[in-house]
Design a protein around this motif. Structure first.
Motif, short mmCIF file in Angstrom:
data_model
loop_
_atom_site.label_atom_id
_atom_site.label_comp_id
_atom_site.label_asym_id
_atom_site.label_seq_id
_atom_site.Cartn_x
_atom_site.Cartn_y
_atom_site.Cartn_z
N HIS A 55 -44.04 -6.59 -11.88
CA HIS A 55 -44.84 -6.23 -10.71
C HIS A 55 -44.05 -5.32 -9.79
N PRO A 56 -44.65 -4.20 -9.35
CA PRO A 56 -43.91 -3.22 -8.53
C PRO A 56 -43.46 -3.76 -7.18
N ALA A 57 -44.08 -4.83 -6.68
CA ALA A 57 -43.71 -5.37 -5.37
C ALA A 57 -42.67 -6.48 -5.46
N LYS A 58 -42.30 -6.87 -6.67
CA LYS A 58 -41.43 -8.03 -6.85
C LYS A 58 -40.11 -7.90 -6.10
N ARG A 59 -39.43 -6.77 -6.26
CA ARG A 59 -38.11 -6.59 -5.66
C ARG A 59 -38.21 -6.50 -4.13
N THR A 60 -39.24 -5.84 -3.64
CA THR A 60 -39.41 -5.71 -2.20
C THR A 60 -39.66 -7.07 -1.55
N PHE A 61 -40.51 -7.88 -2.15
CA PHE A 61 -40.80 -9.20 -1.59
C PHE A 61 -39.56 -10.10 -1.66
N GLN A 62 -38.79 -9.99 -2.74
CA GLN A 62 -37.54 -10.75 -2.82
C GLN A 62 -36.62 -10.35 -1.68
N ALA A 63 -36.47 -9.05 -1.46
CA ALA A 63 -35.56 -8.56 -0.42
C ALA A 63 -35.99 -9.02 0.96
N LEU A 64 -37.27 -8.93 1.25
CA LEU A 64 -37.76 -9.35 2.57
C LEU A 64 -37.55 -10.84 2.77
N ARG A 65 -37.82 -11.63 1.76
CA ARG A 65 -37.64 -13.08 1.87
C ARG A 65 -36.18 -13.45 2.13
N ILE A 66 -35.27 -12.81 1.41
CA ILE A 66 -33.85 -13.09 1.60
C ILE A 66 -33.41 -12.69 3.00
N GLU A 67 -33.90 -11.55 3.48
CA GLU A 67 -33.55 -11.09 4.83
C GLU A 67 -34.11 -12.03 5.89
N VAL A 68 -35.37 -12.43 5.76
CA VAL A 68 -35.99 -13.32 6.75
C VAL A 68 -35.21 -14.62 6.88
N ASN A 69 -34.80 -15.17 5.76
CA ASN A 69 -34.19 -16.51 5.76
C ASN A 69 -32.67 -16.51 5.73
N GLY A 70 -32.07 -15.33 5.70
CA GLY A 70 -30.61 -15.27 5.66
C GLY A 70 -30.03 -16.02 4.48
N GLU A 71 -30.68 -15.93 3.32
CA GLU A 71 -30.34 -16.79 2.20
C GLU A 71 -28.93 -16.58 1.66
N LEU A 72 -28.52 -15.33 1.50
CA LEU A 72 -27.20 -15.09 0.93
C LEU A 72 -26.09 -15.45 1.91
N ASP A 73 -26.32 -15.20 3.19
CA ASP A 73 -25.35 -15.63 4.20
C ASP A 73 -25.20 -17.14 4.20
N ALA A 74 -26.33 -17.84 4.07
CA ALA A 74 -26.29 -19.30 4.04
C ALA A 74 -25.54 -19.80 2.81
N LEU A 75 -25.76 -19.16 1.67
CA LEU A 75 -25.08 -19.56 0.44
C LEU A 75 -23.58 -19.33 0.56
N GLN A 76 -23.19 -18.21 1.17
CA GLN A 76 -21.77 -17.94 1.37
C GLN A 76 -21.13 -18.96 2.31
N GLY A 77 -21.92 -19.54 3.20
CA GLY A 77 -21.41 -20.59 4.06
C GLY A 77 -21.35 -21.94 3.37
N LEU A 78 -22.34 -22.21 2.51
CA LEU A 78 -22.40 -23.50 1.84
C LEU A 78 -21.26 -23.71 0.85
N LEU A 79 -20.98 -22.72 0.02
CA LEU A 79 -20.09 -22.93 -1.13
C LEU A 79 -18.69 -23.40 -0.72
N PRO A 80 -17.99 -22.71 0.18
CA PRO A 80 -16.66 -23.22 0.56
C PRO A 80 -16.72 -24.56 1.27
N ALA A 81 -17.76 -24.77 2.08
CA ALA A 81 -17.89 -26.04 2.80
C ALA A 81 -18.09 -27.19 1.82
N ALA A 82 -18.95 -26.99 0.82
CA ALA A 82 -19.21 -28.04 -0.17
C ALA A 82 -17.98 -28.34 -1.00
N LEU A 83 -17.29 -27.31 -1.45
CA LEU A 83 -16.08 -27.52 -2.24
C LEU A 83 -15.01 -28.25 -1.42
#
Length: 345
Positions: A224-252
């Protein structure tokens, strides 16, 4: 968690059904494999398992069932998911505590509960089927809905806010970074032109603009041509990668010796962060070619699976939405902190 067809990235690893009394029945991806991986860390009475992305508690219920003396800390930022999870876990009354938080708030959650160490943790990344099934939340590009995409409705910024206010350059950067979209600038240019006529509010119009902005080969092939755009918007809205970068060292850092962490990722951006964090945790901190590595510099963790493990063919056959899942897991083998920030070898 899940990513069904017609959502912002990978297909969903979960199937929803309704059981007796209208209760939601949730079969999560790689359930038996994850239960088996984490069980050795949960044998001691009172062992603490953290589900950092609780969702509807499919994994959590299976882990509590398989480990009758373990207790659960369930974390989710979605209020509705926590309500459903509480019903799912009713039969384990007294053995779980649920907290509304983003998973990178793990240290604060544990401190508030008086927990210094944990014995296992699961992070099942991505969207839940609950979020996808509620079309008004705007995650899916296959159905017209408000451009929301918030996992936590306390978040004031929606996808519509980004689409309607970000500059062309900012939109291009978001689509390239989080969607790995090769036509990011073309899409951003089209969005800026269309919003000047009328602001975006619903997904169908955004999908139409994305489709019209792309070359014919991209419009009619390669997903689907909108797949990548919707993924990008969702990640930006929720700060998903920033949250993951915070979770991993804290969990370990909070994991007890013998404790285990498992992470399910559904697209390359997530999986890359998990791979890097786990590789660093499982690497010695000594200089290369040192004949003997001093004990303080030895790796604190070891890998439990080779590379990224995929669902079995049988599971994918039963649930094709599981195909994009990638599982990584590590075990703490020594006490001590990990020198995050240095290059792992």
């Amino acid at each position: 968690m899940s990513e069904p067809d017609g959502t912002s990235d990978a297909p969903a690893p979960a199937t929803l059904a309704t059981g007796p009394g209208g209760a939601v029945v949730h079969t999560p991806v790689m359930r038996e494999r994850i239960v088996g991986l984490l069980a050795p860390a949960l044998r001691a009475p009172g062992a603490v398992h953290v589900d950092a992305t609780l969702g509807m508690a499919g994994h959590a219920a299976a882990i509590l069932q398989a480990n009758p003396t373990a207790r659960l800390v369930g974390i989710d930022q979605d209020e509705e998911a926590l309500t459903i999870a509480e019903q799912t876990l009713r039969r384990f009354a007294g053995r779980f505590q649920l907290v509304r938080a983003r998973f990178d708030e793990l240290p604060d959650v544990l401190d508030d509960l008086g927990i210094t160490e944990i014995d296992s943790l699961l992070a099942d990344l991505g969207l839940s089927s609950l979020q996808i099934d509620e079309r008004e939340r705007g995650f899916a590009y296959a159905a017209d809905a408000p451009l929301d995409m918030r996992m936590d409705n306390r978040n004031p910024r929606t996808a519509a806010d980004i689409v309607n206010t970000a500059s062309r350059r900012e939109l291009t950067q978001i689509l390239r970074r989080y969607g790995e979209e090769p036509n990011a600038d073309r899409i951003a240019k089209a969005i800026v032109a269309e919003r000047a006529i009328e602001p975006f509010s619903n997904s169908a119009r955004l999908v139409a603009v994305i489709q019209a902005s792309l070359p014919a080969a991209r419009r009619y092939g390669g997903g689907h041509p909108a797949k990548r755009t919707f993924q990008a918007l969702r990640i930006e809205v929720n700060g998903e990668l920033d949250a993951l970068q915070g979770l991993l060292p804290a969990a370990l850092d909070r994991l007890a010796v013998g404790g285990r962490i498992a992470v399910l990722a559904y697209h390359s951006l997530e999986d890359r962060l998990v791979k890097q964090a786990f590789a660093q945790a499982a690497s010695d901190a000594a200089p290369e070619r040192l004949p003997v590595v001093p004990e303080p510099l030895l790796a604190r963790f070891e890998a439990l699976v080779r590379g990224a493990e995929k669902p079995t063919d049988d599971e994918i056959t039963r649930n094709p939405r599981a195909a994009s899942a990638r599982l990584r897991a590590v075990q703490r083998i020594r006490p001590g902190s990990i020198p995050f920030g240095k290059e792992s070898r």
